[in-house]
Design a protein around this motif. Structure first.
Motif, PDB file in Angstrom:
ATOM      1  N   GLY A  37       2.770  11.012   3.291  1.00 16.19           N
ATOM      2  CA  GLY A  37       2.498  12.436   3.562  1.00 16.19           C
ATOM      3  C   GLY A  37       1.236  12.937   2.892  1.00 16.19           C
ATOM      4  N   GLU A  38       1.375  14.038   2.143  1.00 17.71           N
ATOM      5  CA  GLU A  38       0.202  14.737   1.578  1.00 17.71           C
ATOM      6  C   GLU A  38      -0.452  13.960   0.442  1.00 17.71           C
ATOM      7  N   VAL A  39      -1.773  14.118   0.324  1.00 19.42           N
ATOM      8  CA  VAL A  39      -2.521  13.509  -0.784  1.00 19.42           C
ATOM      9  C   VAL A  39      -1.858  13.897  -2.112  1.00 19.42           C
ATOM     10  N   GLY A  40      -1.679  12.909  -2.963  1.00 21.29           N
ATOM     11  CA  GLY A  40      -0.986  13.100  -4.240  1.00 21.29           C
ATOM     12  C   GLY A  40       0.338  12.345  -4.241  1.00 21.29           C
ATOM     13  N   ASN A  41       0.949  12.206  -3.062  1.00 22.82           N
ATOM     14  CA  ASN A  41       2.251  11.527  -3.011  1.00 22.82           C
ATOM     15  C   ASN A  41       2.115  10.024  -3.232  1.00 22.82           C
ATOM     16  N   GLY A  42       1.030   9.434  -2.707  1.00 22.62           N
ATOM     17  CA  GLY A  42       0.792   7.995  -2.915  1.00 22.62           C
ATOM     18  C   GLY A  42       0.512   7.723  -4.387  1.00 22.62           C
ATOM     19  N   ALA A  43      -0.327   8.590  -4.990  1.00 21.05           N
ATOM     20  CA  ALA A  43      -0.651   8.445  -6.415  1.00 21.05           C
ATOM     21  C   ALA A  43       0.611   8.581  -7.260  1.00 21.05           C
ATOM     22  N   ALA A  44       1.444   9.566  -6.929  1.00 22.37           N
ATOM     23  CA  ALA A  44       2.672   9.784  -7.714  1.00 22.37           C
ATOM     24  C   ALA A  44       3.611   8.581  -7.592  1.00 22.37           C
ATOM     25  N   MET A  45       3.786   8.066  -6.369  1.00 25.97           N
ATOM     26  CA  MET A  45       4.667   6.898  -6.187  1.00 25.97           C
ATOM     27  C   MET A  45       4.167   5.721  -7.015  1.00 25.97           C
ATOM     28  N   LYS A  46       2.852   5.491  -6.963  1.00 27.08           N
ATOM     29  CA  LYS A  46       2.267   4.369  -7.703  1.00 27.08           C
ATOM     30  C   LYS A  46       2.493   4.534  -9.213  1.00 27.08           C
ATOM     31  N   LEU A  47       2.286   5.753  -9.720  1.00 22.11           N
ATOM     32  CA  LEU A  47       2.441   5.965 -11.166  1.00 22.11           C
ATOM     33  C   LEU A  47       3.892   5.801 -11.600  1.00 22.11           C
ATOM     34  N   ILE A  48       4.821   6.232 -10.751  1.00 18.81           N
ATOM     35  CA  ILE A  48       6.240   6.091 -11.114  1.00 18.81           C
ATOM     36  C   ILE A  48       6.627   4.609 -11.146  1.00 18.81           C
ATOM     37  N   VAL A  49       6.158   3.852 -10.144  1.00 19.63           N
ATOM     38  CA  VAL A  49       6.456   2.404 -10.123  1.00 19.63           C
ATOM     39  C   VAL A  49       5.903   1.743 -11.390  1.00 19.63           C
ATOM     40  N   ASN A  50       4.660   2.083 -11.746  1.00 23.75           N
ATOM     41  CA  ASN A  50       4.065   1.437 -12.925  1.00 23.75           C
ATOM     42  C   ASN A  50       4.667   1.936 -14.230  1.00 23.75           C
ATOM     43  N   MET A  51       5.185   3.159 -14.232  1.00 24.86           N
ATOM     44  CA  MET A  51       5.886   3.658 -15.425  1.00 24.86           C
ATOM     45  C   MET A  51       7.151   2.823 -15.651  1.00 24.86           C
ATOM     46  N   ILE A  52       7.877   2.556 -14.571  1.00 28.99           N
ATOM     47  CA  ILE A  52       9.085   1.723 -14.684  1.00 28.99           C
ATOM     48  C   ILE A  52       8.693   0.326 -15.164  1.00 28.99           C
ATOM     49  N   MET A  53       7.628  -0.216 -14.552  1.00 26.35           N
ATOM     50  CA  MET A  53       7.201  -1.575 -14.903  1.00 26.35           C
ATOM     51  C   MET A  53       6.794  -1.674 -16.372  1.00 26.35           C
ATOM     52  N   PHE A  57       0.838  -1.206   0.000  1.00 25.68           N
ATOM     53  CA  PHE A  57       0.000   0.000   0.000  1.00 25.68           C
ATOM     54  C   PHE A  57       0.871   1.254   0.000  1.00 25.68           C
ATOM     55  N   LEU A  58       0.540   2.188  -0.905  1.00 21.99           N
ATOM     56  CA  LEU A  58       1.278   3.452  -1.032  1.00 21.99           C
ATOM     57  C   LEU A  58       0.323   4.561  -0.603  1.00 21.99           C
ATOM     58  N   THR A  59       0.327   4.884   0.689  1.00 20.90           N
ATOM     59  CA  THR A  59      -0.731   5.727   1.235  1.00 20.90           C
ATOM     60  C   THR A  59      -0.282   7.177   1.440  1.00 20.90           C
ATOM     61  N   ALA A  60      -1.287   8.057   1.430  1.00 21.21           N
ATOM     62  CA  ALA A  60      -1.044   9.474   1.754  1.00 21.21           C
ATOM     63  C   ALA A  60      -2.381  10.112   2.105  1.00 21.21           C
ATOM     64  N   GLY A  61      -2.324  11.105   2.985  1.00 23.10           N
ATOM     65  CA  GLY A  61      -3.558  11.773   3.392  1.00 23.10           C
ATOM     66  C   GLY A  61      -3.638  11.862   4.901  1.00 23.10           C
ATOM     67  N   ASP A  62      -4.856  11.666   5.431  1.00 21.16           N
ATOM     68  CA  ASP A  62      -5.065  11.827   6.885  1.00 21.16           C
ATOM     69  C   ASP A  62      -4.337  10.734   7.665  1.00 21.16           C
ATOM     70  N   LYS A  63      -3.366  11.163   8.490  1.00 23.65           N
ATOM     71  CA  LYS A  63      -2.545  10.206   9.248  1.00 23.65           C
ATOM     72  C   LYS A  63      -3.403   9.415  10.241  1.00 23.65           C
ATOM     73  N   SER A  64      -4.411  10.088  10.809  1.00 26.62           N
ATOM     74  CA  SER A  64      -5.236   9.381  11.806  1.00 26.62           C
ATOM     75  C   SER A  64      -6.045   8.271  11.133  1.00 26.62           C
ATOM     76  N   LEU A  65      -6.488   8.505   9.898  1.00 22.87           N
ATOM     77  CA  LEU A  65      -7.215   7.444   9.180  1.00 22.87           C
ATOM     78  C   LEU A  65      -6.255   6.312   8.821  1.00 22.87           C
ATOM     79  N   TYR A  66      -5.027   6.691   8.439  1.00 22.20           N
ATOM     80  CA  TYR A  66      -4.001   5.670   8.155  1.00 22.20           C
ATOM     81  C   TYR A  66      -3.835   4.742   9.369  1.00 22.20           C
TER      82      TYR A  66
END
Ligand code: NDP
Ligand code: SSN
Length: 280
Positions: free
Chosen positions: A151-167, A124-133
């Motif tokens: 951290g902030e919303v958008g960072n999880g999405a970016a990490m996921k897209l970069i991993v899949n771009m490499i893949m 899981f590549l999470t970002a957003g509300d820490k208390s919900l995490y």
């Protein structure tokens, strides 16, 4: 992906309520003990925490913010966890609507395909509300083997897209290698074995290589979703003026494969885009 993830929650005794656009896909989960509600709004109204697994940015937005969408049933004390692969902009929009209702939001796209989802081995590549995490950590640990809080919303999405771009680029160049080996008279099965012994060894090559040699592409990760992720990753790169020529070239191959009717095949079917004659 949503079905095996929900099934693992049900198997460990969680109280699970499901909804899917095509209701029949909920039936196996209902037979395993899940409750069913006829809209996303009714799911979020009934549940403390809702996980959403949708195809793309458009469907993630529609299910969250459309008519009878998830937002309508949200409120203070509730949480919405979007595990779909979308771009950061979409994730931020959904987050804004969820948080305006007083609820919390976490983006949590996953690495790992159908089998890891079945085996509870996702990343899981999470970002957003820490208390919900922290609240959903026990559920993430049922469905996955690792989790990152970014951290902030958008960072999880970016990490996921970069991993899949490499893949996606790795799969495209692997496809070129398999076809080149065959053309120069080498056995591509031996190439798969050689690759598996060295520094460029990757589970993906060993897993998919043998069936690619036989022109078989049983779907784990649909090619249309890999092309969507390449497109979104290239958009991310564009937003910060990062050159990504290799990924841009690979994306063109996935587009060709889609135009040959291979959208619902596994993404390893991208090899067909490199052959003179395309099979579907
Ligand atoms: N498969 C994989 O290996 C992995 C996939 N992902 C990501 O997970 C997500 C889901 O992937 P996967 O399960 O393979 O995809 P599928 O195409 O199998 O499932 C997509 C889901 O989205 C729903 N959906 C699509 N459009 C709409 C819409 N307009 N309104 C409501 N629901 C809609 C579908 O409903 P319906 O059943 O009615 O069509 C279905 O439940 C994607 O973002 C993908 O990139 C991430 C990691 C691995
Ligand atoms: O988004 C899909 C990822 C597939 C995988 O990580 O094997």
């Amino acid at each position: 992906m949503g079905s095996p993830m929900a099934l693992n929650l049900i198997k460990t005794g969680c109280d699970v309520t499901v909804w899917n656009r095509t209701k029949s896909k909920c039936d196996p989960l209902i037979s395993m003990g899940a409750k069913y509600k006829p809209s996303p709004e009714e799911v979020t109204a009934a549940c403390d925490v809702t996980f959403a697994m949708l195809a793309d940015p458009e469907s993630a937005m529609e299910v969250a913010c459309g008519k009878h969408g998830a937002v309508s049933g949200m409120g203070p004390g509730k949480g919405y966890v979007d595990v779909s692969t979308v771009d950061g902009g979409t994730s931020k929009l959904i987050s804004g609507h969820i948080k305006a209702s007083g609820a919390s939001f976490l983006e949590a796209p996953v690495s790992g395909s159908k089998k890891p989802a079945e085996d509870g081995q996702l990343i899981f590549l999470t970002a957003g509300d820490k208390s919900l995490y922290e609240t959903v950590t026990p559920f993430l640990d049922i469905m996955g083997k690792s989790r990152f809080y970014l951290g902030e919303v958008g960072n999880g999405a970016a990490m996921k897209l970069i991993v899949n771009m490499i893949m996606g680029s790795m799969m495209a160049t692997f496809s070129e290698g398999l076809l080149l080996s065959e053309k120069v008279g080498l056995d591509p099965n031996v190439l798969v074995e050689v690759v598996s012994k060295g520094a460029i060894s990757a589970p993906m090559y060993a897993l998919k290589g043998p069936s690619m040699v036989k022109s078989l592409y049983p779907t784990a990760f649909p090619l249309k979703h890999q092309q969507k992720d390449m497109r979104l990753a290239l958009g991310l790169a564009e937003s910060v003026s990062q050159p990504t020529p290799i990924s841009a070239a690979a994306n063109e191959l996935y587009k060709v494969a889609k135009s040959h009717g291979l959208s619902d095949s596994d993404f390893s079917a991208v090899i067909e885009a490199l052959k003179g004659k395309v099979q579907s």
